[in-house]
Motif scaffolding. Structure first.
Motif, mmCIF file in Angstrom:
data_model
loop_
_atom_site.group_PDB
_atom_site.id
_atom_site.type_symbol
_atom_site.label_atom_id
_atom_site.label_comp_id
_atom_site.label_asym_id
_atom_site.label_seq_id
_atom_site.Cartn_x
_atom_site.Cartn_y
_atom_site.Cartn_z
ATOM 1 N N VAL A 1 0.017 16.662 -2.955
ATOM 2 C CA VAL A 1 0.173 15.773 -4.109
ATOM 3 C C VAL A 1 -1.106 15.836 -4.944
ATOM 4 N N SER A 2 -0.934 15.795 -6.262
ATOM 5 C CA SER A 2 -2.106 15.886 -7.139
ATOM 6 C C SER A 2 -2.859 14.558 -7.144
ATOM 7 N N ALA A 3 -4.131 14.646 -7.437
ATOM 8 C CA ALA A 3 -4.968 13.453 -7.468
ATOM 9 C C ALA A 3 -4.507 12.493 -8.561
ATOM 10 N N ALA A 4 -4.038 13.029 -9.681
ATOM 11 C CA ALA A 4 -3.575 12.176 -10.775
ATOM 12 C C ALA A 4 -2.367 11.339 -10.343
ATOM 13 N N VAL A 5 -1.434 11.960 -9.618
ATOM 14 C CA VAL A 5 -0.251 11.235 -9.140
ATOM 15 C C VAL A 5 -0.662 10.184 -8.111
ATOM 16 N N LEU A 6 -1.616 10.513 -7.259
ATOM 17 C CA LEU A 6 -2.096 9.572 -6.254
ATOM 18 C C LEU A 6 -2.752 8.358 -6.904
ATOM 19 N N VAL A 7 -3.594 8.586 -7.890
ATOM 20 C CA VAL A 7 -4.246 7.485 -8.597
ATOM 21 C C VAL A 7 -3.220 6.664 -9.362
ATOM 22 N N GLU A 8 -2.247 7.322 -9.982
ATOM 23 C CA GLU A 8 -1.197 6.619 -10.723
ATOM 24 C C GLU A 8 -0.378 5.725 -9.784
ATOM 25 N N THR A 9 -0.041 6.222 -8.603
ATOM 26 C CA THR A 9 0.731 5.447 -7.632
ATOM 27 C C THR A 9 -0.078 4.262 -7.123
ATOM 28 N N ALA A 10 -1.356 4.495 -6.824
ATOM 29 C CA ALA A 10 -2.218 3.409 -6.367
ATOM 30 C C ALA A 10 -2.378 2.353 -7.454
ATOM 31 N N SER A 11 -2.496 2.771 -8.697
ATOM 32 C CA SER A 11 -2.603 1.821 -9.809
ATOM 33 C C SER A 11 -1.322 1.017 -9.971
ATOM 34 N N ALA A 12 -0.164 1.666 -9.802
ATOM 35 C CA ALA A 12 1.110 0.955 -9.897
ATOM 36 C C ALA A 12 1.249 -0.064 -8.768
ATOM 37 N N LEU A 13 0.787 0.278 -7.570
ATOM 38 C CA LEU A 13 0.822 -0.675 -6.457
ATOM 39 C C LEU A 13 -0.093 -1.859 -6.730
ATOM 40 N N LYS A 14 -1.279 -1.601 -7.261
ATOM 41 C CA LYS A 14 -2.207 -2.679 -7.604
ATOM 42 C C LYS A 14 -1.616 -3.583 -8.682
ATOM 43 N N ALA A 15 -1.000 -2.974 -9.692
ATOM 44 C CA ALA A 15 -0.407 -3.752 -10.781
ATOM 45 C C ALA A 15 0.760 -4.598 -10.286
ATOM 46 N N ALA A 16 1.462 -4.118 -9.254
ATOM 47 C CA ALA A 16 2.599 -4.859 -8.713
ATOM 48 C C ALA A 16 2.153 -6.007 -7.813
ATOM 49 N N GLY A 17 0.864 -6.020 -7.414
ATOM 50 C CA GLY A 17 0.372 -7.133 -6.612
ATOM 51 C C GLY A 17 -0.194 -6.765 -5.265
ATOM 52 N N ALA A 18 -0.440 -5.494 -5.019
ATOM 53 C CA ALA A 18 -1.018 -5.073 -3.738
ATOM 54 C C ALA A 18 -2.487 -5.457 -3.680
ATOM 55 N N GLY A 19 -2.944 -5.784 -2.476
ATOM 56 C CA GLY A 19 -4.363 -6.098 -2.279
ATOM 57 C C GLY A 19 -5.148 -4.818 -2.102
ATOM 58 N N ALA A 20 -5.578 -4.562 -0.893
ATOM 59 C CA ALA A 20 -6.313 -3.331 -0.583
ATOM 60 C C ALA A 20 -5.329 -2.208 -0.293
ATOM 61 N N ILE A 21 -5.636 -1.026 -0.782
ATOM 62 C CA ILE A 21 -4.793 0.145 -0.536
ATOM 63 C C ILE A 21 -5.591 1.097 0.350
ATOM 64 N N LEU A 22 -5.082 1.342 1.545
ATOM 65 C CA LEU A 22 -5.743 2.242 2.487
ATOM 66 C C LEU A 22 -5.010 3.573 2.501
ATOM 67 N N LEU A 23 -5.752 4.659 2.316
ATOM 68 C CA LEU A 23 -5.165 5.986 2.398
ATOM 69 C C LEU A 23 -5.253 6.447 3.850
ATOM 70 N N VAL A 24 -4.116 6.793 4.421
ATOM 71 C CA VAL A 24 -4.080 7.258 5.794
ATOM 72 C C VAL A 24 -4.164 8.778 5.772
ATOM 73 N N THR A 25 -5.171 9.299 6.486
ATOM 74 C CA THR A 25 -5.394 10.731 6.498
ATOM 75 C C THR A 25 -4.978 11.320 7.827
ATOM 76 N N GLU A 26 -5.115 12.608 7.960
ATOM 77 C CA GLU A 26 -4.659 13.307 9.154
ATOM 78 C C GLU A 26 -5.350 12.822 10.413
ATOM 79 N N LYS A 27 -6.645 12.582 10.370
ATOM 80 C CA LYS A 27 -7.369 12.125 11.549
ATOM 81 C C LYS A 27 -7.004 10.696 11.924
ATOM 82 N N ALA A 28 -6.569 9.879 10.964
ATOM 83 C CA ALA A 28 -6.256 8.493 11.251
ATOM 84 C C ALA A 28 -4.845 8.306 11.793
ATOM 85 N N LEU A 29 -4.038 9.361 11.729
ATOM 86 C CA LEU A 29 -2.689 9.237 12.250
ATOM 87 C C LEU A 29 -2.719 9.077 13.772
ATOM 88 N N PRO A 30 -1.797 8.269 14.307
ATOM 89 C CA PRO A 30 -1.835 8.057 15.766
ATOM 90 C C PRO A 30 -1.450 9.299 16.542
#
Length: 131
Positions: free
Chosen positions: A102-131
């Motif tokens: 996924v492109s960085a622009a789409v990622l930032v746009e999605t995170a901004s839309a979540l923030k605008a909808a009322g999300a608090g903190a947005i945590l990006l889960v990466t490969e090492k953080a997966l269980p």
């Protein structure tokens, strides 16, 4: 008239190798002592084996695929719909698992839309953080 030719003194500059060797030696001694000050693990302690864990996204995370489509629990969803149906705790901390492509622009746009909808903190889960 007397001219005297003075022999100019050439001072040879000593290399500070002795000082450098001393500093390196002191650092070596420091790290040897600091490494031995840590308490060793108990002899009968068995650590967790993570070799067989499946790398999957957490069930409460939003997944952003390579095309920029957001999904929650394998169903496509919009940021507004997710926030509207989320509990207060889920809104406070939103976990987002982006696809590697996924492109960085789409990622930032999605995170901004979540923030605008009322999300608090947005945590990006990466490969090492997966269980």
């Amino acid at each position: 008239m007397k001219t005297s030719l003075r022999k100019s003194k050439t001072t040879s500059r000593r290399e500070p190798t002795i000082a450098l060797i001393n500093i390196v030696f002191l650092m070596l001694i420091f790290f040897l002592i600091a490494g031995t000050l840590a308490a060793p693990l108990e002899g009968d302690l068995k650590l967790v084996d993570t070799a067989g864990l499946e790398g999957a996204a957490p069930p409460d995370a939003l997944v952003l695929n390579a095309e920029g489509q957001l999904s929650f629990r394998a169903e496509n969803i919009t940021p507004d719909a997710y926030i509207a149906g989320a509990s207060q705790a889920e809104r406070a901390t939103v976990r987002l698992v982006p696809d590697r492509a996924v492109s960085a622009a789409v990622l930032v746009e999605t995170a901004s839309a979540l923030k605008a909808a009322g999300a608090g903190a947005i945590l990006l889960v990466t490969e090492k953080a997966l269980p």
